[in-house]
Scaffold this motif. Sequence first.
Motif, short mmCIF file in Angstrom:
data_model
loop_
_atom_site.label_atom_id
_atom_site.label_comp_id
_atom_site.label_asym_id
_atom_site.label_seq_id
_atom_site.Cartn_x
_atom_site.Cartn_y
_atom_site.Cartn_z
N LEU A 1 12.18 4.60 7.28
CA LEU A 1 11.70 4.67 8.68
C LEU A 1 10.25 4.41 8.80
CD1 LEU A 1 13.77 7.55 10.49
CD2 LEU A 1 13.98 4.83 10.72
N ILE A 2 9.48 5.30 8.10
CA ILE A 2 7.96 4.94 7.98
C ILE A 2 7.45 3.64 7.44
CG2 ILE A 2 5.66 5.97 6.78
CD1 ILE A 2 7.00 8.55 6.90
N ALA A 3 8.31 3.41 6.30
CA ALA A 3 8.10 1.87 5.91
C ALA A 3 8.43 0.83 6.92
CB ALA A 3 8.85 1.48 4.53
N HIS B 1 0.71 -1.27 0.14
CA HIS B 1 -0.03 0.01 0.01
C HIS B 1 0.67 1.30 -0.05
CE1 HIS B 1 0.58 -0.31 4.59
NE2 HIS B 1 0.38 0.96 4.39
N LEU B 2 2.13 1.28 0.73
CA LEU B 2 2.86 2.44 0.65
C LEU B 2 3.63 2.51 -0.76
CD1 LEU B 2 5.11 2.58 3.90
CD2 LEU B 2 3.44 4.09 3.27
N LEU B 3 3.88 1.47 -1.51
CA LEU B 3 4.48 1.35 -2.82
C LEU B 3 3.13 2.07 -3.74
CD1 LEU B 3 6.37 -1.88 -3.17
CD2 LEU B 3 7.33 0.28 -3.04
N LYS B 4 2.03 1.47 -3.81
CA LYS B 4 1.17 2.01 -4.49
C LYS B 4 0.65 3.61 -4.44
CE LYS B 4 -1.21 -2.33 -4.80
NZ LYS B 4 -2.49 -3.24 -4.47
N ALA B 5 0.76 3.88 -3.20
CA ALA B 5 0.49 5.33 -2.96
C ALA B 5 1.65 6.13 -3.07
CB ALA B 5 0.09 5.51 -1.44
N ASN B 6 2.80 5.69 -3.00
CA ASN B 6 4.01 6.51 -3.50
C ASN B 6 4.72 6.14 -4.69
OD1 ASN B 6 6.38 7.97 -3.44
ND2 ASN B 6 6.87 7.85 -1.13
#
Length: 443
Positions: free
Chosen positions: A311-313, A55-60
Amino acid sequence: MEEGSSSSPSPSTHIDHSSIQIINEDEEEDLTTSIKSKMDSSIADSYSICRVSDHLLKANHHRRIYRPSLLSIGPLHRAPPLPADPLKYRYLNALLARTPTAAPAVLRRCIAALRQLEPKARNFYRQKIPMESNQFVEMLLVDACFVIELFIETEHPAFRRRDDPLVDKSPQLISDLILLENQLPFFVVDHIFRLVHIPIECAKPLPELASNFLRRILPGRRGRKKFSPEIHHLLDLIRLHYLPKNRRLHSTTMTTNAATMHRAVQLHAYGIKLENAHDAETPLDVTFVDGALRVPTLKIDDHTEVVLGNLIAMEHCHAECPKIVTSYAVLMEQLVKFKNDVEVLRDEGILVGSGYGREAETVIMLKRLQTGVNVKEFYYRGVCEEVNRYKASEGRAQWETLRHIYHRTRLGIAGFTLALVVLVFLFTGVLFSVLTYLLHHFQ
């Protein structure tokens, strides 16, 4: 029955105490092994090295902050080889060559030790590693020795080869070594560190050598030491440096407007000061004291997004991990919505490196960092609530808002001046109309 006969076992009930002792020792060893295995598994579950969540990869879409481009460490980015990967063997040779006569024996000890650590190391990666044993052990050895030699050469540059092609690539090298997907278990590096020869000039604990290598991207005052009993990997070490001294959770949820911070320009409009917390040890030590929001310096450079993004990831890879860095990214995005917010924070010395012409770039970066994140426990909720309770009167706020809007640029000043002139003319016109009416009416 005689008193003595009751205490004497009959031949048919004779107990072999030595056999019981042997069985108990075996059981105790099995139990110890089982508990230790479960302990290792629990640590791996909590702090395992994993890939960035989907979901982080898709959003960013700015995925370069998660992928190495120069050098791979660990098993997740070994294929295809990256440009600097072959140089790791040169570093391995440099580390072992300091004791040439003992090098073969040291190499054998390292391999034997890594054989023992292999199951624990494999378990430390969230996904299954499709490498056969010899390949995996060789990777652990080469990567650990590369990292150790890199720390040594950074600590004492006299050990560095003049023709080393990595000398001029230090910023890119640091960026690659701190990526979540490009990590090696720290216990592996530490174990090898204890087996190889370390020059007397670099005789320091491994966490200190690692921190010195990373000092250009670490926050706070140089020389600050903040190490936990167990560091899990380099990115985890960076997180330890970033965590606030007071880790008390300031909130439980983020569902109301009370948990929202106003923009920097609006805070000025409400009569709330923005101050640089010079005495803070980390950018995350944001506090509200005596009508002032005290925000530590955040250095904006080529490493900022890489460090905070990974760090967020890392926090999102582990459900039980407190989302403190994630909360900080959300807070900063709330403070900085537009270019004039960047200007306010830059003028106060809070944003350093976001020079003239880079305001829009800073706004976009901060927005990108908090896109797709999930913050159920907002660390700064208490600070936001204090700020909201302290708001100045509405009339003063409106005047201050006008002042900030119109006094930020030359065009704003010209517009404000023109508005004042128009108001004067209107007032003068109304005044003359009233006077003319009165004179005409009472004549």
